[in-house]
Scaffold this motif. Structure first.
Motif, mmCIF file in Angstrom:
data_model
loop_
_atom_site.group_PDB
_atom_site.id
_atom_site.type_symbol
_atom_site.label_atom_id
_atom_site.label_comp_id
_atom_site.label_asym_id
_atom_site.label_seq_id
_atom_site.Cartn_x
_atom_site.Cartn_y
_atom_site.Cartn_z
ATOM 1 N N ILE A 173 2.958 -4.224 3.352
ATOM 2 C CA ILE A 173 4.155 -3.410 3.136
ATOM 3 C C ILE A 173 3.666 -2.007 2.788
ATOM 4 C CG2 ILE A 173 6.260 -3.154 1.767
ATOM 5 C CD1 ILE A 173 5.874 -6.220 1.066
ATOM 6 N N ILE A 174 4.131 -1.007 3.533
ATOM 7 C CA ILE A 174 3.640 0.361 3.358
ATOM 8 C C ILE A 174 4.778 1.253 2.861
ATOM 9 C CG2 ILE A 174 2.427 2.300 4.413
ATOM 10 C CD1 ILE A 174 0.854 -0.303 4.748
ATOM 11 N N TYR A 175 4.563 1.871 1.692
ATOM 12 C CA TYR A 175 5.532 2.795 1.109
ATOM 13 C C TYR A 175 4.974 4.208 1.086
ATOM 14 C CZ TYR A 175 8.404 -0.939 -0.971
ATOM 15 O OH TYR A 175 9.220 -2.015 -1.181
ATOM 16 N N ALA A 176 5.868 5.178 1.095
ATOM 17 C CA ALA A 176 5.498 6.558 0.778
ATOM 18 C C ALA A 176 5.440 6.664 -0.744
ATOM 19 C CB ALA A 176 6.536 7.526 1.326
ATOM 20 N N ILE A 177 4.568 7.509 -1.231
ATOM 21 C CA ILE A 177 4.522 7.805 -2.660
ATOM 22 C C ILE A 177 5.239 9.133 -2.857
ATOM 23 C CG2 ILE A 177 3.024 8.317 -4.630
ATOM 24 C CD1 ILE A 177 3.036 5.347 -3.681
ATOM 25 N N TYR A 199 0.843 -1.199 0.000
ATOM 26 C CA TYR A 199 0.000 0.000 0.000
ATOM 27 C C TYR A 199 0.873 1.242 0.000
ATOM 28 C CZ TYR A 199 -3.561 -3.367 1.224
ATOM 29 O OH TYR A 199 -4.396 -4.451 1.204
ATOM 30 N N GLY A 200 0.281 2.350 -0.460
ATOM 31 C CA GLY A 200 1.030 3.596 -0.535
ATOM 32 C C GLY A 200 0.353 4.738 0.194
ATOM 33 N N VAL A 201 1.148 5.515 0.932
ATOM 34 C CA VAL A 201 0.672 6.747 1.555
ATOM 35 C C VAL A 201 1.005 7.864 0.582
ATOM 36 C CG1 VAL A 201 0.884 8.328 3.505
ATOM 37 C CG2 VAL A 201 1.017 5.845 3.888
ATOM 38 N N CYS A 202 -0.034 8.399 -0.047
ATOM 39 C CA CYS A 202 0.121 9.423 -1.079
ATOM 40 C C CYS A 202 -0.540 10.706 -0.599
ATOM 41 C CB CYS A 202 -0.543 8.932 -2.371
ATOM 42 S SG CYS A 202 -0.363 10.048 -3.773
ATOM 43 N N GLU A 203 0.219 11.805 -0.589
ATOM 44 C CA GLU A 203 -0.315 13.101 -0.166
ATOM 45 C C GLU A 203 -0.226 14.097 -1.303
ATOM 46 O OE1 GLU A 203 0.775 14.620 3.653
ATOM 47 O OE2 GLU A 203 1.116 12.613 4.450
ATOM 48 N N ASP A 204 -1.242 14.962 -1.382
ATOM 49 C CA ASP A 204 -1.236 16.022 -2.385
ATOM 50 C C ASP A 204 -0.578 17.278 -1.798
ATOM 51 O OD1 ASP A 204 -3.167 17.303 -0.812
ATOM 52 O OD2 ASP A 204 -4.752 17.172 -2.316
ATOM 53 N N PRO A 205 -0.385 18.340 -2.594
ATOM 54 C CA PRO A 205 0.283 19.547 -2.091
ATOM 55 C C PRO A 205 -0.440 20.217 -0.915
ATOM 56 C CG PRO A 205 0.280 19.552 -4.481
ATOM 57 C CD PRO A 205 -0.592 18.404 -4.053
ATOM 58 N N GLU A 206 -1.741 19.958 -0.750
ATOM 59 C CA GLU A 206 -2.500 20.520 0.375
ATOM 60 C C GLU A 206 -2.405 19.660 1.634
ATOM 61 O OE1 GLU A 206 -4.325 20.210 -2.805
ATOM 62 O OE2 GLU A 206 -3.355 22.134 -3.208
ATOM 63 N N GLU A 266 5.305 7.382 -8.485
ATOM 64 C CA GLU A 266 6.706 7.063 -8.218
ATOM 65 C C GLU A 266 6.775 6.659 -6.755
ATOM 66 O OE1 GLU A 266 11.184 9.025 -8.070
ATOM 67 O OE2 GLU A 266 9.500 10.255 -8.760
ATOM 68 N N VAL A 267 7.130 5.417 -6.505
ATOM 69 C CA VAL A 267 7.166 4.883 -5.152
ATOM 70 C C VAL A 267 8.419 5.383 -4.447
ATOM 71 C CG1 VAL A 267 7.207 2.769 -3.778
ATOM 72 C CG2 VAL A 267 5.821 2.878 -5.864
ATOM 73 N N GLY A 268 8.235 5.848 -3.212
ATOM 74 C CA GLY A 268 9.329 6.386 -2.410
ATOM 75 C C GLY A 268 9.819 5.389 -1.373
ATOM 76 N N ASP A 269 10.125 5.919 -0.195
ATOM 77 C CA ASP A 269 10.723 5.126 0.873
ATOM 78 C C ASP A 269 9.750 4.131 1.494
ATOM 79 O OD1 ASP A 269 13.105 6.543 0.618
ATOM 80 O OD2 ASP A 269 12.559 8.008 2.156
ATOM 81 N N LEU A 270 10.302 3.035 1.967
ATOM 82 C CA LEU A 270 9.544 2.077 2.759
ATOM 83 C C LEU A 270 9.243 2.725 4.107
ATOM 84 C CD1 LEU A 270 8.472 -0.827 3.259
ATOM 85 C CD2 LEU A 270 10.765 -1.356 4.151
ATOM 86 N N LEU A 271 7.955 2.785 4.473
ATOM 87 C CA LEU A 271 7.569 3.385 5.754
ATOM 88 C C LEU A 271 7.498 2.357 6.866
ATOM 89 C CD1 LEU A 271 4.758 5.822 4.563
ATOM 90 C CD2 LEU A 271 7.170 6.339 5.042
ATOM 91 N N GLY A 272 7.158 1.119 6.517
ATOM 92 C CA GLY A 272 7.059 0.086 7.524
ATOM 93 C C GLY A 272 6.288 -1.111 7.000
ATOM 94 N N VAL A 273 6.176 -2.116 7.858
ATOM 95 C CA VAL A 273 5.430 -3.320 7.552
ATOM 96 C C VAL A 273 4.496 -3.580 8.727
ATOM 97 C CG1 VAL A 273 5.571 -5.795 7.066
ATOM 98 C CG2 VAL A 273 7.354 -4.249 6.202
#
Length: 159
Positions: free
Chosen positions: A109-113, A26-33, A81-88
């Motif tokens: 598996i949780i990644y930052a986007i 899964y991915g944690v994706c945040e917008d500019p806001e 674009e997948v970023g850093d691994l945040l945790g499992v």
């Protein structure tokens, strides 16, 4: 004890649970806001109406990053674009499956986007039926599945 295909099973209060494992990304994706992207489980699922991070099961032989990119395309229409691994995160829950009671061990598996492009859209005829940007505090008031609450409070990158 063994399950019908010869593997071990667990006994929970007299009820035999057949063990199964699922590995997902899964991915944690945040917008500019600062809003986080969530997807809602489709109406035909047992978790209908609950909110998830975009992502899902990793196919046999599939790279986790490739699986996350695929899941984002399917569920949101976005290229990421997948970023850093945040945790499992992992948990075990009993899940009915026909006449069987499954003991489902899910490893997430949780990644930052790092970045995304494209136009957000809802998935059609899939496992989700909505994709929305939500402020993190508002997200915590939604019917989130447990791992999402943990990911947003324990793993989410801070600015």
């Amino acid at each position: 004890m063994t399950d019908p295909v010869g593997g071990p099973s667990a006994d929970h209060g007299g009820e035999v649970l057949v063990p199964r494992q699922r590995v997902a990304v899964y991915g944690v994706c945040e917008d500019p806001e600062g809003r986080v992207l969530l997807t809602r489980a489709a109406s035909y699922l047992t978790v209908a109406g609950r909110w998830f991070l975009p992502g899902g099961g990793i196919d046999h032989g599939e790279d986790p990053v490739a699986a996350l990119e695929r899941e984002f395309r399917e569920e949101t229409g976005l290229e990421v674009e997948v970023g850093d691994l945040l945790g499992v995160l992992a948990d075990v829950f009993p899940v009915p499956d026909g006449d069987l009671q499954i003991s489902l061990h899910t490893v997430r598996i949780i990644y930052a986007i790092r970045s995304y492009k494209g136009r957000l859209r809802d998935e059609q005829n899939g496992s989700t039926d909505a994709a929305r940007w939500v402020l993190p505090d508002e997200a915590l008031g939604l019917p989130l599945v447990r791992y999402v609450r943990r990911a947003l409070t324990e793993l989410r990158p801070t600015p």
